[in-house]
Design a protein around this motif. Structure first.
Motif, mmCIF file in Angstrom:
data_model
loop_
_atom_site.group_PDB
_atom_site.id
_atom_site.type_symbol
_atom_site.label_atom_id
_atom_site.label_comp_id
_atom_site.label_asym_id
_atom_site.label_seq_id
_atom_site.Cartn_x
_atom_site.Cartn_y
_atom_site.Cartn_z
ATOM 1 N N GLU A 25 38.074 47.074 40.533
ATOM 2 C CA GLU A 25 37.056 46.608 41.478
ATOM 3 C C GLU A 25 35.714 46.509 40.758
ATOM 4 O O GLU A 25 35.374 47.378 39.947
ATOM 5 C CB GLU A 25 36.883 47.593 42.645
ATOM 6 N N LYS B 206 31.790 45.897 42.227
ATOM 7 C CA LYS B 206 31.066 45.691 43.478
ATOM 8 C C LYS B 206 29.635 46.198 43.373
ATOM 9 O O LYS B 206 29.307 47.020 42.500
ATOM 10 C CB LYS B 206 31.800 46.346 44.645
ATOM 11 N N GLY C 143 31.999 42.415 46.618
ATOM 12 C CA GLY C 143 32.738 42.792 45.421
ATOM 13 C C GLY C 143 33.902 41.875 45.127
ATOM 14 O O GLY C 143 34.270 41.010 45.917
ATOM 15 N N ARG C 144 34.473 42.069 43.945
ATOM 16 C CA ARG C 144 35.656 41.347 43.476
ATOM 17 C C ARG C 144 36.734 42.376 43.161
ATOM 18 O O ARG C 144 36.482 43.347 42.433
ATOM 19 C CB ARG C 144 35.338 40.522 42.232
ATOM 20 N N TYR C 145 37.949 42.153 43.688
ATOM 21 C CA TYR C 145 39.046 43.111 43.579
ATOM 22 C C TYR C 145 40.270 42.374 43.031
ATOM 23 O O TYR C 145 40.688 41.371 43.615
ATOM 24 C CB TYR C 145 39.382 43.710 44.945
ATOM 25 N N ASP D 238 33.323 53.668 47.687
ATOM 26 C CA ASP D 238 34.533 52.956 48.090
ATOM 27 C C ASP D 238 34.913 53.317 49.526
ATOM 28 O O ASP D 238 34.786 54.457 49.938
ATOM 29 C CB ASP D 238 35.672 53.309 47.152
#
Length: 266
Positions: free
Chosen positions: A74, A76, A94-96, A266
């Motif tokens: 992740e 973010k 974010g990017r996961y 998170d």
């Protein structure tokens, strides 16, 4: 003025016992999974009474087995605003990416872009600190086969902190952290996930904090009919070791900041 509570000596233990059953409400029907690992690194700029804007940036890596078989990460960040000293709003994104640990060269199985808004309410007693976090997420998925999808999700987390060698969490403080978080999805399953965490942390100085703990994460499927048989809802649960490091920045020429809780983003 901070909220005050009168607490029995066993308050934290009692809270843990109340939260823990939610993480084990159903017995997993799938085979037991190996323990995994989560590694979390965060840089945070908390707001202050003088300068209420803040933010954070975070990277997280997960492995399927204990300290091996990397499959997920992740990236973010977010911007926060302290409405008052016990009430903070945040907008984050974010990017996961999720991969097959057996074939990382093939690229991610799916990549998720996520945007969320949240509010955090904090309550303080002489020792026990409580944090209530409410979050609404919008999620966009891109899969390896070029298909896409979107989902919305609501989350609520109750996080309890208790310093062990001081009344407040500050430099040179050992503390316990316990939380339970539920994930809700109106498209089903409504009760999508439960995450229970218990750990211990140490704040080295006004900037650096480290935590180590355990997370039990349970995912729930939808009941279904398959080949004329009813398949009830079940849970796929996985235990994980969590290692987290947080570095807290400070506004320039800022007065001493009130106690800040070392909560995970998170």
């Amino acid at each position: 003025m901070r909220h005050r509570f009168v607490l029995a000596p066993g308050s934290l233990l009692g809270l843990l016992l109340l939260l823990a059953p939610a993480a084990r409400a159903q017995t997993p029907l799938n085979p037991a999974q190996p323990w995994g690992s989560w590694f979390i690194g965060t840089v945070q700029l908390p707001g202050s009474p003088e300068k209420r804007w803040g933010g954070f940036a975070e990277v997280q890596v997960r492995t399927n087995a204990l300290f091996r078989q990397y499959f997920y990460h992740e990236l973010k960040a977010g911007l926060s605003y302290d409405i008052d000293k016990n009430f903070t709003a945040l907008l984050g994104g974010g990017r996961y990416a999720t991969s097959d640990y057996r074939d990382l060269s093939a690229g991610p199985l799916n990549v998720e872009a996520r945007l969320w808004a949240q509010v955090v309410l904090t309550q303080y007693s002489s020792r026990l600190k409580l944090e209530h976090r409410y979050r609404a997420e919008q999620r966009w998925f891109s899969y390896r086969d070029d298909s896409t999808s979107t989902r919305n999700r609501l989350r609520y987390r109750l996080n309890a902190f208790m310093p062990l060698n001081a009344k407040t969490i500050g430099p040179k403080t050992v503390f316990l952290s316990v939380y339970d978080e539920i994930f809700l999805n109106l498209r089903g399953p409504v009760f999508e996930r439960n995450r229970f965490y218990a750990g211990v942390g140490y704040q080295f100085n006004k900037h650096l904090t480290a935590q180590a703990g355990w997370i039990d994460q349970a995912n729930y499927n939808l009941p279904a009919f398959r080949q004329g048989q009813f398949i009830p809802q079940n849970t796929s649960a996985k235990n994980n070791v969590v290692l987290a490091v947080s570095y807290r920045l400070a506004h320039r020429a800022n007065a001493a900041r009130p106690e800040s809780l070392p909560s995970q983003q998170d």
